[in-house]
Design a protein around this motif. Sequence first.
Motif, PDB file in Angstrom:
ATOM      1  N   LEU A  39       0.539  -1.715   0.743  1.00  0.00           N
ATOM      2  CA  LEU A  39      -0.057   0.108   0.173  1.00  0.00           C
ATOM      3  C   LEU A  39       0.944   1.440  -0.341  1.00  0.00           C
ATOM      4  N   ASN A  40       2.349   0.876   0.079  1.00  0.00           N
ATOM      5  CA  ASN A  40       3.055   2.127  -0.148  1.00  0.00           C
ATOM      6  C   ASN A  40       3.331   2.506  -1.222  1.00  0.00           C
ATOM      7  N   GLN A  41       2.838   2.391  -2.332  1.00  0.00           N
ATOM      8  CA  GLN A  41       2.784   2.589  -3.638  1.00  0.00           C
ATOM      9  C   GLN A  41       1.869   3.400  -4.081  1.00  0.00           C
ATOM     10  N   THR A  42       3.077   4.375  -4.969  1.00  0.00           N
ATOM     11  CA  THR A  42       1.503   5.569  -5.414  1.00  0.00           C
ATOM     12  C   THR A  42       1.148   5.098  -6.880  1.00  0.00           C
ATOM     13  N   LEU A  43      -0.231   5.329  -6.713  1.00  0.00           N
ATOM     14  CA  LEU A  43      -0.772   5.683  -8.445  1.00  0.00           C
ATOM     15  C   LEU A  43       0.574   7.069  -9.194  1.00  0.00           C
ATOM     16  N   PRO A  44       0.451   6.737 -10.597  1.00  0.00           N
ATOM     17  CA  PRO A  44       1.674   7.499 -11.491  1.00  0.00           C
ATOM     18  C   PRO A  44       0.523   8.953 -11.141  1.00  0.00           C
ATOM     19  N   THR A  45       2.728   9.396 -10.873  1.00  0.00           N
ATOM     20  CA  THR A  45       2.351  10.849 -10.812  1.00  0.00           C
ATOM     21  C   THR A  45       2.195  11.448 -12.418  1.00  0.00           C
ATOM     22  N   THR A  46       0.880  13.083 -12.148  1.00  0.00           N
ATOM     23  CA  THR A  46       0.545  13.373 -13.933  1.00  0.00           C
ATOM     24  C   THR A  46       2.346  14.459 -13.413  1.00  0.00           C
ATOM     25  N   ARG A  53      -0.563  22.545 -10.495  1.00  0.00           N
ATOM     26  CA  ARG A  53      -1.404  21.223  -9.624  1.00  0.00           C
ATOM     27  C   ARG A  53      -2.173  22.124  -8.601  1.00  0.00           C
ATOM     28  N   THR A  54      -1.628  24.044  -8.614  1.00  0.00           N
ATOM     29  CA  THR A  54      -1.992  24.312  -7.996  1.00  0.00           C
ATOM     30  C   THR A  54      -3.604  24.923  -7.981  1.00  0.00           C
ATOM     31  N   LYS A  55      -3.744  24.564  -9.492  1.00  0.00           N
ATOM     32  CA  LYS A  55      -5.430  24.948  -9.990  1.00  0.00           C
ATOM     33  C   LYS A  55      -6.046  23.783  -9.786  1.00  0.00           C
ATOM     34  N   GLN A  56      -5.743  22.610 -10.201  1.00  0.00           N
ATOM     35  CA  GLN A  56      -6.073  21.669  -9.185  1.00  0.00           C
ATOM     36  C   GLN A  56      -6.621  21.129  -8.146  1.00  0.00           C
ATOM     37  N   TYR A 104     -10.175  10.795  -8.227  1.00  0.00           N
ATOM     38  CA  TYR A 104     -10.347  10.550  -9.551  1.00  0.00           C
ATOM     39  C   TYR A 104      -9.802  11.591  -9.794  1.00  0.00           C
ATOM     40  N   LEU A 105      -9.981  13.170  -9.461  1.00  0.00           N
ATOM     41  CA  LEU A 105      -9.089  14.428  -9.696  1.00  0.00           C
ATOM     42  C   LEU A 105      -7.755  14.772  -8.979  1.00  0.00           C
ATOM     43  N   SER A 106      -7.821  13.869  -7.566  1.00  0.00           N
ATOM     44  CA  SER A 106      -6.984  13.020  -6.431  1.00  0.00           C
ATOM     45  C   SER A 106      -5.812  12.416  -7.157  1.00  0.00           C
ATOM     46  N   THR A 107      -6.249  11.516  -7.508  1.00  0.00           N
ATOM     47  CA  THR A 107      -5.254  10.306  -8.503  1.00  0.00           C
ATOM     48  C   THR A 107      -4.171  10.738  -9.154  1.00  0.00           C
ATOM     49  N   ALA A 108      -4.436  12.417  -9.800  1.00  0.00           N
ATOM     50  CA  ALA A 108      -3.707  13.090 -10.993  1.00  0.00           C
ATOM     51  C   ALA A 108      -2.560  13.164 -10.165  1.00  0.00           C
ATOM     52  N   PHE A 109      -2.193  13.499  -8.458  1.00  0.00           N
ATOM     53  CA  PHE A 109      -1.505  13.800  -7.757  1.00  0.00           C
ATOM     54  C   PHE A 109      -0.402  12.512  -7.121  1.00  0.00           C
ATOM     55  N   GLY A 110      -0.411  11.235  -7.434  1.00  0.00           N
ATOM     56  CA  GLY A 110      -0.115  10.268  -7.696  1.00  0.00           C
ATOM     57  C   GLY A 110       0.259   9.916  -6.141  1.00  0.00           C
ATOM     58  N   ILE A 111      -1.122  10.213  -5.507  1.00  0.00           N
ATOM     59  CA  ILE A 111      -1.460   9.536  -3.613  1.00  0.00           C
ATOM     60  C   ILE A 111      -0.806   8.176  -3.956  1.00  0.00           C
ATOM     61  N   PRO A 112      -0.371   7.137  -2.461  1.00  0.00           N
ATOM     62  CA  PRO A 112      -0.193   6.546  -2.036  1.00  0.00           C
ATOM     63  C   PRO A 112      -1.174   5.834  -2.367  1.00  0.00           C
ATOM     64  N   LEU A 113      -0.858   4.476  -2.425  1.00  0.00           N
ATOM     65  CA  LEU A 113      -2.459   3.160  -2.171  1.00  0.00           C
ATOM     66  C   LEU A 113      -3.235   3.374  -0.732  1.00  0.00           C
ATOM     67  N   TRP A 114      -2.400   3.457  -0.008  1.00  0.00           N
ATOM     68  CA  TRP A 114      -3.154   4.081   1.091  1.00  0.00           C
ATOM     69  C   TRP A 114      -3.661   5.037   1.826  1.00  0.00           C
ATOM     70  N   LEU A 115      -3.729   5.919   0.986  1.00  0.00           N
ATOM     71  CA  LEU A 115      -4.557   7.232   1.046  1.00  0.00           C
ATOM     72  C   LEU A 115      -5.732   6.963   0.033  1.00  0.00           C
ATOM     73  N   PHE A 116      -5.354   6.430  -1.186  1.00  0.00           N
ATOM     74  CA  PHE A 116      -6.782   6.169  -1.546  1.00  0.00           C
ATOM     75  C   PHE A 116      -7.513   5.166  -1.293  1.00  0.00           C
ATOM     76  N   VAL A 117      -6.926   3.896  -0.704  1.00  0.00           N
ATOM     77  CA  VAL A 117      -8.089   3.306   0.354  1.00  0.00           C
ATOM     78  C   VAL A 117      -8.703   4.236   0.913  1.00  0.00           C
ATOM     79  N   LEU A 118      -8.238   4.940   1.920  1.00  0.00           N
ATOM     80  CA  LEU A 118      -8.799   5.903   2.885  1.00  0.00           C
ATOM     81  C   LEU A 118      -9.491   6.555   2.428  1.00  0.00           C
ATOM     82  N   MET A 119      -9.275   7.458   1.265  1.00  0.00           N
ATOM     83  CA  MET A 119     -10.803   7.959   1.112  1.00  0.00           C
ATOM     84  C   MET A 119     -11.416   7.341   0.266  1.00  0.00           C
TER      85      MET A 119
END
Length: 212
Positions: A39-46, A53-56, A104-119
């Motif tokens: 779960l420490n792996q991250t989704l691909p960072t755009t 990034r600030t606009k997103q 979905y919008l948050s995944t563009a930041f390459g969030i870790p899987l643990w954070l993805f699961v928490l969301m």
Amino acid sequence: MNYVKGKIAENLHVPELVETVRATGTRQLTQFEKRFPYLNQTLPTTRTTDKQRTKQLKKIRRLAHWLDNAVPHSPIPLGVDALLGFIPLVGGSMSSLLSLYQVYLSTAFGIPLWLFVLMLFNILVDFVFSLIPIAGGFLHMFYKSNIYNYNELCDYVESAEYLERVQLRESSPNSRETTPGEISWAQLGADIKNIAPAIPLLAKQQVDKKSM
């Protein structure tokens, strides 16, 4: 009307109950994360600029507050999500779809899987609350899953870990390839497909362990 709803919720100790549910769930997920380094792996960072990034991030913030805190100066936090929660089944489903869009919008930041699961956990809890007649509407009103998820995202984006991942992504010659520590959506889907049949067995083992 908002004042009356707020007083009813306070008498039912809804804010305290909601905070207990959130704290317990977060604690359980943290323990789960420690047991599974996957779960420490991250989704691909755009690959984006600081301005993008600030606009997103501002876009995600507006969506979170629109869903959870759209009515200014209200005695209780009230947003579109809370109002939809009082509509049985349909309202909860509609608000969950909007919340998933925020994730979905948050995944563009390459969030870790643990954070993805928490969301996703926060959205699930919010949805379950919306299914409970009457009392669930008040629980749903106070469980601010979208603001919770936005705050968690901000904490990650401001961390040293995220800055390192951004630098690693910017130094990568091929923007389509995953960098070390990242997992592609295709690989994540394949892993979920492989592990799905074992989930009931793992759940049974946990229940048996607690009953001993």
